[in-house]
Design a protein around this motif. Structure first.
Motif, PDB file in Angstrom:
ATOM      1  N   THR A   1       9.164  -5.871   6.137  1.00 52.30           N
ATOM      2  CA  THR A   1       8.205  -6.912   6.517  1.00 52.30           C
ATOM      3  C   THR A   1       8.222  -8.098   5.554  1.00 52.30           C
ATOM      4  OG1 THR A   1       6.453  -5.734   5.318  1.00 52.30           O
ATOM      5  CG2 THR A   1       6.654  -5.325   7.697  1.00 52.30           C
ATOM      6  N   GLY A   2       9.092  -8.056   4.553  1.00 54.72           N
ATOM      7  CA  GLY A   2       9.212  -9.177   3.635  1.00 54.72           C
ATOM      8  C   GLY A   2       8.067  -9.317   2.653  1.00 54.72           C
ATOM      9  N   LEU A   3       7.393  -8.220   2.336  1.00 55.15           N
ATOM     10  CA  LEU A   3       6.245  -8.265   1.430  1.00 55.15           C
ATOM     11  C   LEU A   3       6.524  -7.624   0.074  1.00 55.15           C
ATOM     12  CD1 LEU A   3       3.422  -7.233   3.956  1.00 55.15           C
ATOM     13  CD2 LEU A   3       4.131  -9.553   3.319  1.00 55.15           C
ATOM     14  N   ALA A   4       7.696  -7.058  -0.104  1.00 57.35           N
ATOM     15  CA  ALA A   4       7.970  -6.279  -1.311  1.00 57.35           C
ATOM     16  C   ALA A   4       7.822  -7.104  -2.582  1.00 57.35           C
ATOM     17  CB  ALA A   4       9.359  -5.658  -1.226  1.00 57.35           C
ATOM     18  N   ASP A   5       8.169  -8.386  -2.511  1.00 63.90           N
ATOM     19  CA  ASP A   5       8.119  -9.214  -3.717  1.00 63.90           C
ATOM     20  C   ASP A   5       6.699  -9.509  -4.180  1.00 63.90           C
ATOM     21  OD1 ASP A   5       8.073 -10.865  -1.253  1.00 63.90           O
ATOM     22  OD2 ASP A   5       7.836 -12.531  -2.655  1.00 63.90           O
ATOM     23  N   LEU A   6       5.716  -9.206  -3.359  1.00 64.33           N
ATOM     24  CA  LEU A   6       4.322  -9.486  -3.715  1.00 64.33           C
ATOM     25  C   LEU A   6       3.709  -8.412  -4.594  1.00 64.33           C
ATOM     26  CD1 LEU A   6       2.896 -10.752  -0.291  1.00 64.33           C
ATOM     27  CD2 LEU A   6       3.813 -12.109  -2.185  1.00 64.33           C
ATOM     28  N   PHE A   7       4.352  -7.247  -4.693  1.00 61.71           N
ATOM     29  CA  PHE A   7       3.720  -6.104  -5.370  1.00 61.71           C
ATOM     30  C   PHE A   7       4.682  -5.450  -6.358  1.00 61.71           C
ATOM     31  CE2 PHE A   7       1.574  -6.501  -1.261  1.00 61.71           C
ATOM     32  CZ  PHE A   7       0.243  -6.555  -1.672  1.00 61.71           C
ATOM     33  N   GLU A   8       4.359  -5.579  -7.628  1.00 61.95           N
ATOM     34  CA  GLU A   8       5.118  -4.874  -8.656  1.00 61.95           C
ATOM     35  C   GLU A   8       4.614  -3.444  -8.846  1.00 61.95           C
ATOM     36  OE1 GLU A   8       5.214  -6.955 -12.333  1.00 61.95           O
ATOM     37  OE2 GLU A   8       6.024  -8.811 -11.473  1.00 61.95           O
ATOM     38  N   ASN A   9       3.376  -3.208  -8.464  1.00 58.34           N
ATOM     39  CA  ASN A   9       2.754  -1.903  -8.693  1.00 58.34           C
ATOM     40  C   ASN A   9       2.325  -1.285  -7.374  1.00 58.34           C
ATOM     41  OD1 ASN A   9       2.424  -1.843 -11.822  1.00 58.34           O
ATOM     42  ND2 ASN A   9       1.743  -3.887 -11.195  1.00 58.34           N
ATOM     43  N   VAL A  10       2.917  -0.124  -7.057  1.00 60.74           N
ATOM     44  CA  VAL A  10       2.661   0.570  -5.798  1.00 60.74           C
ATOM     45  C   VAL A  10       2.350   2.030  -6.110  1.00 60.74           C
ATOM     46  CG1 VAL A  10       3.625   1.280  -3.586  1.00 60.74           C
ATOM     47  CG2 VAL A  10       4.167  -0.989  -4.514  1.00 60.74           C
ATOM     48  N   PHE A  11       1.254   2.528  -5.573  1.00 61.31           N
ATOM     49  CA  PHE A  11       0.813   3.891  -5.844  1.00 61.31           C
ATOM     50  C   PHE A  11       0.680   4.664  -4.534  1.00 61.31           C
ATOM     51  CE2 PHE A  11      -0.961   1.003  -9.020  1.00 61.31           C
ATOM     52  CZ  PHE A  11      -0.341   1.504 -10.165  1.00 61.31           C
ATOM     53  N   SER A  12       1.056   5.940  -4.584  1.00 67.47           N
ATOM     54  CA  SER A  12       1.072   6.805  -3.406  1.00 67.47           C
ATOM     55  C   SER A  12       0.174   8.014  -3.628  1.00 67.47           C
ATOM     56  CB  SER A  12       2.508   7.277  -3.142  1.00 67.47           C
ATOM     57  OG  SER A  12       2.529   8.398  -2.283  1.00 67.47           O
ATOM     58  N   ALA A  13      -0.367   8.536  -2.534  1.00 72.21           N
ATOM     59  CA  ALA A  13      -1.198   9.742  -2.609  1.00 72.21           C
ATOM     60  C   ALA A  13      -0.418  10.942  -3.125  1.00 72.21           C
ATOM     61  CB  ALA A  13      -1.797  10.051  -1.248  1.00 72.21           C
ATOM     62  N   THR A  14       0.913  10.867  -3.105  1.00 69.16           N
ATOM     63  CA  THR A  14       1.709  11.968  -3.660  1.00 69.16           C
ATOM     64  C   THR A  14       1.544  12.073  -5.175  1.00 69.16           C
ATOM     65  OG1 THR A  14       3.655  10.531  -3.898  1.00 69.16           O
ATOM     66  CG2 THR A  14       3.435  11.767  -1.835  1.00 69.16           C
ATOM     67  N   GLN A  15       0.956  11.065  -5.797  1.00 64.59           N
ATOM     68  CA  GLN A  15       0.795  11.051  -7.256  1.00 64.59           C
ATOM     69  C   GLN A  15      -0.513  11.678  -7.718  1.00 64.59           C
ATOM     70  OE1 GLN A  15       1.567   6.657  -7.182  1.00 64.59           O
ATOM     71  NE2 GLN A  15       2.881   7.099  -8.928  1.00 64.59           N
ATOM     72  N   VAL A  16      -1.372  12.079  -6.779  1.00 63.34           N
ATOM     73  CA  VAL A  16      -2.683  12.620  -7.148  1.00 63.34           C
ATOM     74  C   VAL A  16      -2.929  13.939  -6.428  1.00 63.34           C
ATOM     75  CG1 VAL A  16      -3.665  10.363  -7.686  1.00 63.34           C
ATOM     76  CG2 VAL A  16      -3.847  11.258  -5.356  1.00 63.34           C
ATOM     77  N   ALA A  17      -3.930  14.659  -6.908  1.00 61.20           N
ATOM     78  CA  ALA A  17      -4.210  15.995  -6.355  1.00 61.20           C
ATOM     79  C   ALA A  17      -4.820  15.911  -4.956  1.00 61.20           C
ATOM     80  CB  ALA A  17      -5.149  16.753  -7.289  1.00 61.20           C
ATOM     81  N   ARG A  18      -5.715  14.954  -4.753  1.00 56.51           N
ATOM     82  CA  ARG A  18      -6.447  14.861  -3.489  1.00 56.51           C
ATOM     83  C   ARG A  18      -6.245  13.493  -2.860  1.00 56.51           C
ATOM     84  NH1 ARG A  18     -12.479  15.917  -5.055  1.00 56.51           N
ATOM     85  NH2 ARG A  18     -11.878  14.310  -6.583  1.00 56.51           N
ATOM     86  N   GLY A  19      -5.994  13.489  -1.548  1.00 59.25           N
ATOM     87  CA  GLY A  19      -5.862  12.231  -0.833  1.00 59.25           C
ATOM     88  C   GLY A  19      -7.213  11.681  -0.408  1.00 59.25           C
ATOM     89  N   LYS A  20      -7.201  10.490   0.175  1.00 60.57           N
ATOM     90  CA  LYS A  20      -8.414   9.905   0.745  1.00 60.57           C
ATOM     91  C   LYS A  20      -8.990  10.860   1.798  1.00 60.57           C
ATOM     92  CE  LYS A  20      -6.034   5.440   0.434  1.00 60.57           C
ATOM     93  NZ  LYS A  20      -5.488   4.281   1.189  1.00 60.57           N
ATOM     94  N   PRO A  21     -10.306  11.059   1.849  1.00 62.86           N
ATOM     95  CA  PRO A  21     -11.389  10.249   1.299  1.00 62.86           C
ATOM     96  C   PRO A  21     -11.791  10.554  -0.138  1.00 62.86           C
ATOM     97  CG  PRO A  21     -12.312  11.963   2.668  1.00 62.86           C
ATOM     98  CD  PRO A  21     -10.809  12.093   2.779  1.00 62.86           C
ATOM     99  N   ALA A  22     -11.077  11.418  -0.838  1.00 61.15           N
ATOM    100  CA  ALA A  22     -11.346  11.610  -2.260  1.00 61.15           C
ATOM    101  C   ALA A  22     -10.970  10.330  -3.019  1.00 61.15           C
ATOM    102  CB  ALA A  22     -10.549  12.800  -2.793  1.00 61.15           C
ATOM    103  N   PRO A  23     -11.593  10.071  -4.154  1.00 53.71           N
ATOM    104  CA  PRO A  23     -11.353   8.813  -4.871  1.00 53.71           C
ATOM    105  C   PRO A  23     -10.114   8.819  -5.748  1.00 53.71           C
ATOM    106  CG  PRO A  23     -13.009  10.087  -6.030  1.00 53.71           C
ATOM    107  CD  PRO A  23     -12.698  10.857  -4.760  1.00 53.71           C
ATOM    108  N   ASP A  24      -9.382   9.934  -5.809  1.00 53.89           N
ATOM    109  CA  ASP A  24      -8.323  10.115  -6.806  1.00 53.89           C
ATOM    110  C   ASP A  24      -7.299   8.988  -6.830  1.00 53.89           C
ATOM    111  OD1 ASP A  24      -9.699  12.510  -6.266  1.00 53.89           O
ATOM    112  OD2 ASP A  24      -8.028  13.748  -6.932  1.00 53.89           O
ATOM    113  N   LEU A  25      -6.806   8.586  -5.658  1.00 50.77           N
ATOM    114  CA  LEU A  25      -5.733   7.588  -5.614  1.00 50.77           C
ATOM    115  C   LEU A  25      -6.200   6.242  -6.155  1.00 50.77           C
ATOM    116  CD1 LEU A  25      -2.919   6.619  -4.875  1.00 50.77           C
ATOM    117  CD2 LEU A  25      -3.712   6.307  -2.517  1.00 50.77           C
ATOM    118  N   PHE A  26      -7.382   5.814  -5.760  1.00 52.26           N
ATOM    119  CA  PHE A  26      -7.870   4.525  -6.231  1.00 52.26           C
ATOM    120  C   PHE A  26      -8.181   4.573  -7.726  1.00 52.26           C
ATOM    121  CE2 PHE A  26      -9.365   3.739  -1.665  1.00 52.26           C
ATOM    122  CZ  PHE A  26      -8.215   3.024  -1.370  1.00 52.26           C
TER     123      PHE A  26
END
Length: 216
Positions: free
Chosen positions: A117-142
């Protein structure tokens, strides 16, 4: 202030494609779902949580390669059909604040979505739910995103399209803007986000800058 963007349904209009692929694969496995069923039950949630819910609801075990089947089909669709949310690039560039992505999707899907979609250059920092124990609606990812970016939760503003995402932001003690401009959002979606706790809901990215300034 740190702006935290969900990806699917906020940056890219992926949810109609993803819901249809999920429904097709599940139906082929003998578990009939429609795209509308998927949207209602699983938008904003991680693949791990979706699998757990389906297996519990149907007292079954999905094939070990279920996620791989989904991703293989979906990624091919993304390469040809995925579009950015209308006006999102200009809306982001108009905001002076630091920003990142925090998505329930796997890193490969996020990277592909931003690239095609041509948006990659806008974000140097990207985080995924795979990096935390609990996904949304838990607050872990944010909370993880805020910690990695060196910002307190109170200094964050989240842009989210799903009830689970809104609930996660509020659970993290962050401000949140609901967004209902994605192709999966029906006329009732704004009220759904308000019921989840979103104090303000917008349906066009042209509204983002003024809304962020009002909440800053």
């Amino acid at each position: 202030m740190l702006l935290i963007f969900d990806c699917d349904g906020v940056l890219v209009d992926s949810e109609p494609l993803a819901c249809q692929v999920d429904a097709d694969v599940l139906t082929n496995l003998g578990l009939p779902y429609t795209a509308e069923d998927i949207a209602r039950q699983f938008v904003g949630k991680s693949m791990k949580d979706m699998i757990a819910r389906i297996e519990a609801d149907h007292a079954c075990t999905l094939p070990g390669d279920f996620a791989e089947r989904i991703n293989r089909t979906l990624f091919a669709r993304f390469e040809t059909d995925l579009k950015p949310i209308a006006g999102v690039r200009d809306a982001i560039l108009a905001l002076p604040h630091p920003r990142c992505v925090a998505s329930s999707s796997v890193p490969e899907r996020i990277a592909l979505s931003l690239r095609v979609t041509g948006l990659a250059d806008l974000f140097e920092n990207v985080f995924s739910a795979t990096q935390v124990a609990r996904g949304k609606p838990a607050p872990d990812l944010f909370l993880h995103a805020a910690s990695q970016m060196g910002v307190s939760p109170e200094g964050c503003l989240v842009v989210e399209d799903s009830p689970a995402g809104v609930q996660a932001a509020l659970a993290a003690h962050m401000r949140v803007i609901g967004f209902v401009g994605g192709g999966h959002c029906g006329p009732e979606h704004a009220e759904t986000l308000r019921q989840a706790g979103a104090p303000v809901v917008i349906d066009r990215m042209t509204e983002l800058s003024a809304t962020v300034q009002a909440l800053a």
